[in-house]
Design a protein around this motif. Structure first.
Motif, PDB file in Angstrom:
ATOM      1  N   LEU A  98      91.617  47.263   4.166  1.00  0.00           N
ATOM      2  CA  LEU A  98      92.700  47.735   3.314  1.00  0.00           C
ATOM      3  C   LEU A  98      92.457  49.162   2.831  1.00  0.00           C
ATOM      4  O   LEU A  98      93.388  49.982   2.776  1.00  0.00           O
ATOM      5  CB  LEU A  98      92.870  46.785   2.131  1.00  0.00           C
ATOM      6  CG  LEU A  98      93.421  45.401   2.508  1.00  0.00           C
ATOM      7  CD1 LEU A  98      93.262  44.420   1.364  1.00  0.00           C
ATOM      8  CD2 LEU A  98      94.887  45.494   2.940  1.00  0.00           C
ATOM      9  N   ASP A 123      99.812  43.032   6.558  1.00  0.00           N
ATOM     10  CA  ASP A 123      99.059  44.127   5.918  1.00  0.00           C
ATOM     11  C   ASP A 123      99.250  45.454   6.640  1.00  0.00           C
ATOM     12  O   ASP A 123      98.478  46.365   6.466  1.00  0.00           O
ATOM     13  CB  ASP A 123      97.588  43.779   5.812  1.00  0.00           C
ATOM     14  CG  ASP A 123      96.884  43.758   7.173  1.00  0.00           C
ATOM     15  OD1 ASP A 123      97.592  43.630   8.190  1.00  0.00           O
ATOM     16  OD2 ASP A 123      95.641  43.860   7.199  1.00  0.00           O
ATOM     17  N   ILE A 175      93.458  46.952  -5.095  1.00  0.00           N
ATOM     18  CA  ILE A 175      93.388  45.743  -4.272  1.00  0.00           C
ATOM     19  C   ILE A 175      93.063  44.553  -5.174  1.00  0.00           C
ATOM     20  O   ILE A 175      92.012  44.523  -5.818  1.00  0.00           O
ATOM     21  CB  ILE A 175      92.317  45.878  -3.168  1.00  0.00           C
ATOM     22  CG1 ILE A 175      92.614  47.107  -2.299  1.00  0.00           C
ATOM     23  CG2 ILE A 175      92.242  44.615  -2.325  1.00  0.00           C
ATOM     24  CD1 ILE A 175      91.488  47.459  -1.336  1.00  0.00           C
ATOM     25  N   ILE A 213     103.906  45.279  -0.228  1.00  0.00           N
ATOM     26  CA  ILE A 213     102.529  44.969  -0.591  1.00  0.00           C
ATOM     27  C   ILE A 213     101.819  44.370   0.621  1.00  0.00           C
ATOM     28  O   ILE A 213     102.438  43.653   1.416  1.00  0.00           O
ATOM     29  CB  ILE A 213     102.468  43.989  -1.791  1.00  0.00           C
ATOM     30  CG1 ILE A 213     101.046  43.899  -2.347  1.00  0.00           C
ATOM     31  CG2 ILE A 213     103.007  42.604  -1.411  1.00  0.00           C
ATOM     32  CD1 ILE A 213     100.960  43.208  -3.700  1.00  0.00           C
ATOM     33  N   ALA A 214     100.554  44.699   0.797  1.00  0.00           N
ATOM     34  CA  ALA A 214      99.759  44.141   1.900  1.00  0.00           C
ATOM     35  C   ALA A 214      99.111  42.837   1.445  1.00  0.00           C
ATOM     36  O   ALA A 214      98.649  42.718   0.313  1.00  0.00           O
ATOM     37  CB  ALA A 214      98.679  45.134   2.326  1.00  0.00           C
ATOM     38  N   VAL A 215      99.087  41.839   2.341  1.00  0.00           N
ATOM     39  CA  VAL A 215      98.517  40.529   2.029  1.00  0.00           C
ATOM     40  C   VAL A 215      97.520  40.141   3.118  1.00  0.00           C
ATOM     41  O   VAL A 215      97.823  40.226   4.312  1.00  0.00           O
ATOM     42  CB  VAL A 215      99.612  39.446   1.916  1.00  0.00           C
ATOM     43  CG1 VAL A 215      98.990  38.059   1.782  1.00  0.00           C
ATOM     44  CG2 VAL A 215     100.522  39.732   0.723  1.00  0.00           C
ATOM     45  N   THR A 216      96.336  39.717   2.691  1.00  0.00           N
ATOM     46  CA  THR A 216      95.307  39.217   3.593  1.00  0.00           C
ATOM     47  C   THR A 216      94.841  37.861   3.078  1.00  0.00           C
ATOM     48  O   THR A 216      94.770  37.651   1.858  1.00  0.00           O
ATOM     49  CB  THR A 216      94.104  40.178   3.660  1.00  0.00           C
ATOM     50  OG1 THR A 216      94.557  41.465   4.078  1.00  0.00           O
ATOM     51  CG2 THR A 216      93.039  39.680   4.620  1.00  0.00           C
ATOM     52  N   THR A 219      98.538  47.369  -4.708  1.00  0.00           N
ATOM     53  CA  THR A 219      99.324  47.582  -3.490  1.00  0.00           C
ATOM     54  C   THR A 219      98.891  46.611  -2.387  1.00  0.00           C
ATOM     55  O   THR A 219      99.470  46.618  -1.304  1.00  0.00           O
ATOM     56  CB  THR A 219      99.144  49.020  -2.981  1.00  0.00           C
ATOM     57  OG1 THR A 219      97.756  49.250  -2.663  1.00  0.00           O
ATOM     58  CG2 THR A 219      99.604  50.025  -4.029  1.00  0.00           C
ATOM     59  N   ALA A 220      97.854  45.797  -2.679  1.00  0.00           N
ATOM     60  CA  ALA A 220      97.367  44.816  -1.702  1.00  0.00           C
ATOM     61  C   ALA A 220      96.744  43.646  -2.459  1.00  0.00           C
ATOM     62  O   ALA A 220      96.218  43.807  -3.559  1.00  0.00           O
ATOM     63  CB  ALA A 220      96.333  45.452  -0.771  1.00  0.00           C
ATOM     64  N   HIS A 264      94.750  51.824   0.752  1.00  0.00           N
ATOM     65  CA  HIS A 264      94.856  51.050  -0.484  1.00  0.00           C
ATOM     66  C   HIS A 264      93.620  51.253  -1.361  1.00  0.00           C
ATOM     67  O   HIS A 264      92.492  51.263  -0.872  1.00  0.00           O
ATOM     68  CB  HIS A 264      95.014  49.560  -0.168  1.00  0.00           C
ATOM     69  CG  HIS A 264      96.249  49.238   0.603  1.00  0.00           C
ATOM     70  ND1 HIS A 264      97.483  49.120   0.013  1.00  0.00           N
ATOM     71  CD2 HIS A 264      96.435  49.008   1.932  1.00  0.00           C
ATOM     72  CE1 HIS A 264      98.388  48.831   0.936  1.00  0.00           C
ATOM     73  NE2 HIS A 264      97.765  48.765   2.114  1.00  0.00           N
ATOM     74  N   ARG A 291      93.416  51.666   5.250  1.00  0.00           N
ATOM     75  CA  ARG A 291      94.874  51.834   5.324  1.00  0.00           C
ATOM     76  C   ARG A 291      95.443  52.503   4.078  1.00  0.00           C
ATOM     77  O   ARG A 291      96.644  52.491   3.862  1.00  0.00           O
ATOM     78  CB  ARG A 291      95.535  50.477   5.564  1.00  0.00           C
ATOM     79  CG  ARG A 291      95.405  50.023   7.006  1.00  0.00           C
ATOM     80  CD  ARG A 291      95.604  48.529   7.175  1.00  0.00           C
ATOM     81  NE  ARG A 291      95.671  48.195   8.590  1.00  0.00           N
ATOM     82  CZ  ARG A 291      94.636  48.242   9.439  1.00  0.00           C
ATOM     83  NH1 ARG A 291      93.452  48.619   8.987  1.00  0.00           N
ATOM     84  NH2 ARG A 291      94.771  47.923  10.704  1.00  0.00           N
TER      85      ARG A 291
END
Length: 341
Positions: free
Chosen positions: A179, A341, A187, A275-278, A247-248, A184, A182
């Motif tokens: 992340l 993501d 987090i 938003i990024a999701v992992t 943002t993640a 971010h 990228r």
């Protein structure tokens, strides 16, 4: 008059569990102690009761897996444990053993069910999952000398039992690295509560990775909740209300991620866009969600097979010519990049 295991323990001034493990040839008892126990057993005319004799001979030909479903899991099966148990059963069957699943009520930690399995000798050994940092089930099994292995590590019991775990610390670190690469820096981390050990390991990896990148750990971006969809749904808005919102988000459970994504959608925030999701760890729920969730995948069926092998290696009746061995392994998780993501 024949002596009991209690008599042996008193005579030697050691625990009943140690005496039991020595009599069963367990690898976690040193040679000197084992010989002391065997000598005392002969001297005191020790006679095991029938249930103990059946246990050592593997008379039930069954291994019990203690399955603790969490509220919500029963609605659609258990996407993590079903492939894992297929691997366990396949390996046990090769040794003429059956797998018995002992299921508790959702949220029940099963201590009393475990005692019944042990005291009534319903199985020759036990497999535990959902290990806690301090785990009273492990303490109990260690004390009474009943054979077991765990899916997951714990601070309880030392190194006296086989354990197979996933490298949640490395996965947490890798997720942050990905992340940050990228762009971010805000987090969030959402993990299960209940003192589950894997959630502590994940958080350790998350924190260390942030510090390595020069990012301050913000407590407002860390939340824990119950390990189901409702838990993720309830706690995700908490991190999104931070003064400087993330943002993640990294979710340390697939069901929590699904609930969290629903909460995000209701807030007008689109996973994979806004938003990024992992997710750690991957299940079919992640693959078929929209957007498909980037996740860390475990090799579940091979893991099940390996844990069964590790348990058998610790049992004298199945250990082979090299004798009983206590094995500990930590397996990596594979990143599966998708759309979120």
């Amino acid at each position: 008059m024949a002596s009991s295991i209690h008599d042996l323990a008193r005579h030697l001034n050691i625990s009943i569990g140690t005496v039991s493990r020595a009599l069963n040839g367990r690898a976690d008892v040193n040679a000197d102690t084992r010989q002391r126990v065997l000598d005392a057993a002969k001297k005191l005319n020790y006679s095991p009761n029938q249930s103990g004799r059946s246990l050592r001979q593997g008379a039930t030909h069954s291994i019990a897996f203690m399955l603790q479903p969490h509220p919500g899991d029963q609605q659609y099966g258990e996407p993590f444990f079903i492939p894992f148990l297929i691997g366990v059963q396949g390996r046990l069957a090769e040794s003429g053993l059956d797998l018995t699943v002992v299921m508790g009520a959702p949220g029940d930690y099963q201590q009393e069910r475990l005692r019944r399995v042990v005291e009534t000798r319903r199985a020759d050994a036990v497999l535990l999952a959902w290990t806690r940092r301090q785990d009273e089930r492990i303490d109990y099994l260690t004390q009474v000398g009943f054979p077991f292995a765990t899916l997951g590590r714990s601070r309880s019991g030392g190194k006296t039992y086989p354990s197979l775990d996933l490298d949640f610390e490395q996965a947490g670190s890798d997720a942050v690295d990905r992340l940050v690469a990228r762009g971010h820096r805000r987090i969030a981390a959402i993990r299960p509560s209940l003192n589950l050990n894997f959630s502590h390991l994940f958080l350790d990896g998350y924190r260390k990775a942030l510090k390595r990148h020069g990012i301050e750990v913000d407590p407002a971006l860390i939340a824990d909740g119950f390990i189901n969809e409702a838990g993720g749904y309830q706690v995700t808005p908490r991190v999104m209300l931070a003064k400087d919102r993330p943002t993640a988000i990294i979710f340390n459970n697939d069901a929590m991620a699904l609930g969290g994504c629903k909460a995000l959608a209701e807030m007008g925030i689109r996973p994979g866009h806004d938003i990024a999701v992992t997710v750690i760890v991957d299940t079919p729920l992640c693959r078929y969600f929209s957007p498909a969730l980037t996740a860390f995948r475990p090799a579940l069926e091979p893991m099940g097979r390996r844990l069964a092998e590790m348990l058998l290696a610790s049992l004298p009746a199945f250990a082979g010519p090299e004798g009983p061995r206590i094995i500990h392994e930590v397996w990596p998780l594979e990143l599966v990049a998708r759309d979120s993501d």
